[in-house]
Design a protein around this motif. Structure first.
Motif, PDB file in Angstrom:
ATOM      1  N   THR A 190       0.235 -17.939   0.410  1.00  0.00           N
ATOM      2  CA  THR A 190       1.115 -16.793   0.187  1.00  0.00           C
ATOM      3  C   THR A 190       0.302 -15.511   0.076  1.00  0.00           C
ATOM      4  O   THR A 190      -0.850 -15.511  -0.357  1.00  0.00           O
ATOM      5  N   THR A 191       0.951 -14.410   0.464  1.00  0.00           N
ATOM      6  CA  THR A 191       0.348 -13.093   0.372  1.00  0.00           C
ATOM      7  C   THR A 191       1.434 -12.051   0.595  1.00  0.00           C
ATOM      8  O   THR A 191       2.578 -12.404   0.931  1.00  0.00           O
ATOM      9  N   ASP A 192       1.100 -10.784   0.431  1.00  0.00           N
ATOM     10  CA  ASP A 192       2.058  -9.729   0.744  1.00  0.00           C
ATOM     11  C   ASP A 192       2.111  -9.515   2.262  1.00  0.00           C
ATOM     12  O   ASP A 192       1.073  -9.528   2.937  1.00  0.00           O
ATOM     13  N   LEU A 212      -3.757 -16.165  -0.532  1.00  0.00           N
ATOM     14  CA  LEU A 212      -4.626 -15.721   0.554  1.00  0.00           C
ATOM     15  C   LEU A 212      -5.331 -14.417   0.165  1.00  0.00           C
ATOM     16  O   LEU A 212      -4.750 -13.568  -0.513  1.00  0.00           O
ATOM     17  N   PRO A 213      -6.578 -14.230   0.609  1.00  0.00           N
ATOM     18  CA  PRO A 213      -7.371 -13.070   0.168  1.00  0.00           C
ATOM     19  C   PRO A 213      -7.172 -11.818   1.021  1.00  0.00           C
ATOM     20  O   PRO A 213      -7.989 -10.907   0.981  1.00  0.00           O
ATOM     21  N   TRP A 214      -6.100 -11.762   1.797  1.00  0.00           N
ATOM     22  CA  TRP A 214      -5.789 -10.605   2.626  1.00  0.00           C
ATOM     23  C   TRP A 214      -4.280 -10.495   2.774  1.00  0.00           C
ATOM     24  O   TRP A 214      -3.558 -11.471   2.606  1.00  0.00           O
ATOM     25  N   VAL A 215      -3.822  -9.264   3.050  1.00  0.00           N
ATOM     26  CA  VAL A 215      -2.408  -9.078   3.351  1.00  0.00           C
ATOM     27  C   VAL A 215      -2.201  -9.309   4.840  1.00  0.00           C
ATOM     28  O   VAL A 215      -3.156  -9.294   5.626  1.00  0.00           O
ATOM     29  N   MET A 249      -2.937 -12.168  -1.543  1.00  0.00           N
ATOM     30  CA  MET A 249      -3.302 -10.872  -2.119  1.00  0.00           C
ATOM     31  C   MET A 249      -2.046 -10.050  -2.365  1.00  0.00           C
ATOM     32  O   MET A 249      -1.105 -10.088  -1.569  1.00  0.00           O
ATOM     33  N   ARG A 250      -2.039  -9.300  -3.428  1.00  0.00           N
ATOM     34  CA  ARG A 250      -0.865  -8.515  -3.790  1.00  0.00           C
ATOM     35  C   ARG A 250      -1.219  -7.025  -3.881  1.00  0.00           C
ATOM     36  O   ARG A 250      -2.275  -6.664  -4.394  1.00  0.00           O
ATOM     37  N   ILE A 251      -0.331  -6.197  -3.390  1.00  0.00           N
ATOM     38  CA  ILE A 251      -0.487  -4.752  -3.468  1.00  0.00           C
ATOM     39  C   ILE A 251       0.245  -4.264  -4.717  1.00  0.00           C
ATOM     40  O   ILE A 251       1.474  -4.324  -4.783  1.00  0.00           O
ATOM     41  N   GLU A 252      -0.508  -3.802  -5.691  1.00  0.00           N
ATOM     42  CA  GLU A 252       0.070  -3.410  -6.974  1.00  0.00           C
ATOM     43  C   GLU A 252       0.069  -1.897  -7.196  1.00  0.00           C
ATOM     44  O   GLU A 252       0.874  -1.377  -7.985  1.00  0.00           O
ATOM     45  N   ASP A 253      -0.826  -1.176  -6.540  1.00  0.00           N
ATOM     46  CA  ASP A 253      -0.985   0.257  -6.771  1.00  0.00           C
ATOM     47  C   ASP A 253       0.282   1.012  -6.344  1.00  0.00           C
ATOM     48  O   ASP A 253       0.654   0.991  -5.167  1.00  0.00           O
ATOM     49  N   PRO A 254       0.965   1.700  -7.270  1.00  0.00           N
ATOM     50  CA  PRO A 254       2.195   2.423  -6.931  1.00  0.00           C
ATOM     51  C   PRO A 254       1.984   3.481  -5.846  1.00  0.00           C
ATOM     52  O   PRO A 254       2.885   3.737  -5.041  1.00  0.00           O
ATOM     53  N   LYS A 255       0.809   4.092  -5.801  1.00  0.00           N
ATOM     54  CA  LYS A 255       0.531   5.096  -4.777  1.00  0.00           C
ATOM     55  C   LYS A 255       0.498   4.468  -3.382  1.00  0.00           C
ATOM     56  O   LYS A 255       0.972   5.058  -2.415  1.00  0.00           O
ATOM     57  N   VAL A 256      -0.070   3.272  -3.303  1.00  0.00           N
ATOM     58  CA  VAL A 256      -0.113   2.567  -2.020  1.00  0.00           C
ATOM     59  C   VAL A 256       1.298   2.154  -1.606  1.00  0.00           C
ATOM     60  O   VAL A 256       1.695   2.303  -0.437  1.00  0.00           O
ATOM     61  N   VAL A 257       2.076   1.653  -2.543  1.00  0.00           N
ATOM     62  CA  VAL A 257       3.466   1.250  -2.258  1.00  0.00           C
ATOM     63  C   VAL A 257       4.265   2.450  -1.759  1.00  0.00           C
ATOM     64  O   VAL A 257       5.025   2.352  -0.785  1.00  0.00           O
ATOM     65  N   ALA A 258       4.085   3.606  -2.390  1.00  0.00           N
ATOM     66  CA  ALA A 258       4.797   4.814  -1.964  1.00  0.00           C
ATOM     67  C   ALA A 258       4.358   5.247  -0.565  1.00  0.00           C
ATOM     68  O   ALA A 258       5.177   5.659   0.264  1.00  0.00           O
ATOM     69  N   ALA A 259       3.053   5.127  -0.294  1.00  0.00           N
ATOM     70  CA  ALA A 259       2.531   5.512   1.020  1.00  0.00           C
ATOM     71  C   ALA A 259       3.078   4.595   2.111  1.00  0.00           C
ATOM     72  O   ALA A 259       3.369   5.049   3.224  1.00  0.00           O
ATOM     73  N   LEU A 260       3.241   3.320   1.805  1.00  0.00           N
ATOM     74  CA  LEU A 260       3.813   2.377   2.770  1.00  0.00           C
ATOM     75  C   LEU A 260       5.236   2.784   3.137  1.00  0.00           C
ATOM     76  O   LEU A 260       5.642   2.743   4.298  1.00  0.00           O
ATOM     77  N   SER A 261       5.992   3.185   2.139  1.00  0.00           N
ATOM     78  CA  SER A 261       7.367   3.621   2.372  1.00  0.00           C
ATOM     79  C   SER A 261       7.400   4.853   3.286  1.00  0.00           C
ATOM     80  O   SER A 261       8.225   4.949   4.195  1.00  0.00           O
TER      81      SER A 261
END
Length: 302
Positions: free
Chosen positions: A36-38, A78-81, A1-13
Motif C-alpha cells: 500500500t501507498t498513496d 511501499l517506500p514511494w508514492v 509511503m504517505r503524504i502528510e504535509d498540508p502544504k504538499v496536499v494543497a499544492a496537489l489540489s
C-alpha cells in the motif's frame, strides 16, 4: 509511503492531482499482489512537470503506474508514492488512418474502437491486458505483430529534461519487448498510423486470436502475462514445460497448468512467494538448458 504535509496536499489540489490515501496495489495490478501507498491520479498532462518538481523538492520518491498488467509489486508499506494518469474522455481520436490515443486508454478497447472504424493491424493485441502506454513502453506484440510498427509520434514526459516532449517514430528504437524509452520516462499519448481494413476482416482476425488465447492461456486467472522473455530461437514456456514444472507452487504462487510461462496468483500469493517461484524456475532452466531467462514482468521490490 504517505503524504502528510498540508502544504504538499494543497499544492496537489492546485495541480489538479487527486490524492488517494493508502491505495492497495493488490487492486491495481493484474496479479493482485502488492503493498500500500498513496496514489496520485494525474488529470492533466500539463501538471506533470510541476508535480515532479514538487515531489523532488520535498524528497518524495515516486513510481509511474500504468494499467498494472505486467507488474509484480513488493509487499507491505511501499517506500514511494505511485503516479497514474487518469484517462480523458475521449481517449481515442481518429483522423483518416491516424489514431491519437491517450496513454491511459485501455488497450483492448482501443483496438476494438479502431476496428469498428475499419482500422486494423493490431488484432493480435486484443487480448493483451493493460493500457496503451504500457503496451508502448514494452513494445507489446502477439501473433506476428508489435505495436511499435504503427507508432508515428509519442508524447511523453522525459525525466532527464524535465519537459513534456514529442518524439517521432524514427527517433525511438523498437525491439522485441524492449524500447529506447528511459525507465523514468512517462508515456502520455501516441499517434498510430493503422492500415485500412474492413471491420468484418478485422473481427475475424480478432476471433482467431481470441480462440488461440483461450486454448493456451489461463484467462480469468490472476497473472501478469508471460513472466520471462523468449530467448533467441527458443521458447521459455516450452523449456519450463519440458522440465515438468506446470503446477509448481510456492504458497499461492503457481506455474499455470495451461501455459508454463504464465505464473498465477491462485489465492492470496505474496510478492515474496512469486519471486521465490520465479527464482526457482529460472535456476532450473539455467541448470537444464544453460539458458539465462530474462524477466518480461517488471518487478518493483519494496
Amino acid at each position: 509511503m504517505r503524504i502528510e504535509d498540508p502544504k504538499v496536499v494543497a499544492a496537489l489540489s492546485e495541480l489538479v492531482v487527486e490524492l488517494r490515501r493508502g491505495a492497495s496495489l493488490v487492486e491495481l495490478t493484474s496479479l493482485a499482489i502488492g503493498g500500500t501507498t498513496d496514489l496520485l491520479r494525474i488529470k492533466r498532462h500539463e501538471s506533470i512537470p510541476g508535480l515532479l518538481s514538487l515531489l523532488d523538492s520535498c524528497a518524495i520518491p515516486h513510481r509511474f503506474l500504468g494499467g498494472g498488467s505486467n507488474l509484480l509489486v513488493g509487499d507491505g508499506e511501499l517506500p514511494w508514492v505511485v503516479l497514474q494518469l487518469a484517462s480523458p474522455d475521449p481517449d481515442v481520436v481518429l483522423e483518416g488512418n491516424f489514431a491519437q490515443v491517450d496513454a491511459a486508454a485501455d488497450l483492448g478497447r482501443t483496438v476494438t474502437y479502431c476496428a469498428k472504424h475499419d482500422l486494423g493491424g493490431m488484432e493480435g493485441l486484443i487480448g493483451v491486458p493493460g493500457t496503451v502506454g504500457g503496451a508502448l513502453r514494452m513494445n507489446a506484440g502477439a501473433y506476428g505483430m508489435q505495436i511499435g510498427s504503427y507508432v508515428r509520434e509519442v508524447k511523453l514526459y522525459r525525466a532527464a529534461t524535465r519537459r513534456i516532449e514529442i518524439l517521432r517514430g524514427e527517433q525511438i528504437s523498437f525491439e522485441y519487448r524492449h524500447t529506447s524509452f528511459a525507465a523514468d520516462d512517462m508515456m502520455l499519448a501516441v499517434k498510430l498510423e493503422l492500415p485500412s481494413k474492413p471491420y468484418r476482416e478485422i473481427l475475424q482476425g480478432i476471433r482467431i486470436c481470441n480462440e488461440k488465447r483461450r486454448s493456451s492461456q489461463p484467462l480469468g486467472q490472476k497473472s501478469a502475462g508471460c513472466i520471462f522473455k523468449n530467448p533467441p530461437g527458443a521458447s521459455a514456456g516450452r523449456m519450463i514445460d519440458e522440465l515438468g514444472l506446470k503446477g509448481l507452487s510456492v504458497g499461492d504462487a503457481r506455474v499455470s497448468d495451461r501455459h508454463a510461462n504464465f505464473f498465477v496468483n491462485a489465492g492470496k500469493a505474496s510478492a515474496k512467494d512469486m519471486l521465490a517461484l520465479i527464482a526457482d524456475v529460472r535456476e532450473r532452466v539455467r541448470s537444464a538448458f544453460n539458458v539465462e531467462l530474462e524477466h518480461e514482468v517488471v518487478v518493483w521490490n519494496a
